[in-house]
Design an enzyme around this catalytic site. Structure first.
Site, mmCIF file in Angstrom:
data_model
loop_
_atom_site.group_PDB
_atom_site.id
_atom_site.type_symbol
_atom_site.label_atom_id
_atom_site.label_comp_id
_atom_site.label_asym_id
_atom_site.label_seq_id
_atom_site.Cartn_x
_atom_site.Cartn_y
_atom_site.Cartn_z
ATOM 1 C CG ASP A 25 -35.696 7.877 -98.421
ATOM 2 O OD1 ASP A 25 -36.310 8.812 -98.910
ATOM 3 O OD2 ASP A 25 -34.856 7.885 -97.360
ATOM 4 C CG ASN A 73 -44.478 10.685 -96.446
ATOM 5 O OD1 ASN A 73 -44.402 9.462 -96.899
ATOM 6 N ND2 ASN A 73 -43.338 11.205 -96.120
#
Length: 256
Positions: A25, A73
């Site tokens: 991340d 995503n």
């Protein structure tokens, strides 16, 4: 390295993790801090992938799972998603031969049907090229979600029951685990998430039942060898009880 893995919760673990899972991340925030587009962060993150793979291989980690692209995503801006797909294809074309030379097996988990035929073809070729390698298994989770993984496993078990192969009473946690994407690999001992967020984000929900969690404030592109080693040191200093007391753990320790 393929084996039959029980879903039974263990009673002990080594100070070195067999399986490390990472939520990579912070690529976008890394780029934003440098006034660059998000794709620049994803490109920079490739260097972190290389560093972490090399470090884990040297440290004797058997399985490294990287959360590259979640099923959520796809909600990101189209130009970013397209750039990620191009970067994924580039990595499959250019980096897989290096994995093969270093005796590392590649496995890709997730729902591949959403990817282009070209990308699916390169995935299959990369897995086939490296399938007999034994130093370490690198698992890339792409278009992956923990809910999806559990659902597809239970669907397979339900089909077995409908066809008469098993009775409903035969369904156990171990049977379900056998049909998960990496049900034949050791459960993760350590899960790392970078960039300061402290949540699992639908990643390996079944597998993380007793996994040690490590949250780093470092953005993924800056999570390199030293940061990986620090995470391993932190893991080695933890006492994994698996539901037991300190006295029970101490009783199993060898006398000095």
């Amino acid at each position: 390295m393929t084996e039959t893995v029980s879903a039974e919760i263990p009673v002990s673990a080594d100070s070195r993790p067999r399986h490390v899972a990472i939520i990579m991340d912070g690529n976008n925030r890394w780029a934003k801090a440098r006034r660059q587009k998000g794709v620049a962060g994803h490109k920079a993150g490739v260097n972190a992938v290389k560093a972490v793979v090399e470090t884990c291989a040297r440290e004797g980690v058997e399985v490294l799972t990287l959360f590259a692209f979640s099923s959520e995503n796809w909600r990101r801006p189209q130009d970013e998603v397209s750039a990620l797909m191009r970067l994924f294809l580039f990595a499959l074309e250019r980096e897989v031969k290096k994995l093969h030379r270093n005796n590392i097996r590649l496995r890709i988990i997730g729902d591949r049907t959403a990817f282009s035929p070209t990308l699916q073809e390169h995935m299959a070729k990369a897995e086939e090229l490296t399938r007999h390698n034994t130093l370490m298994t690198l698992v890339i989770a792409a278009n992956y979600g923990g809910h999806w993984d559990i659902a597809q496993a239970t669907r397979k078990v339900a089909e077995m029951a409908r066809s008469g192969q098993i009775e409903p009473s035969d369904i156990t946690d171990s049977l379900i685990q056998q049909h998960l994407s990496i049900g034949d690999l050791p459960m993760p001992d350590l899960m790392i998430r970078t960039a300061g967020e402290q949540r699992i984000s639908n990643f390996m929900l079944w597998h993380l039942a007793y996994t040690e969690l490590y949250f780093s404030p470092v953005y993924w592109p800056d999570f390199l060898e030293e940061q990986m080693r620090e995470a391993l040191r932190a893991y080695a200093g933890r006492q994994r009880r698996f539901g037991q007391t300190d006295d029970q753990i101490a009783a199993r320790q060898p006398e000095q």
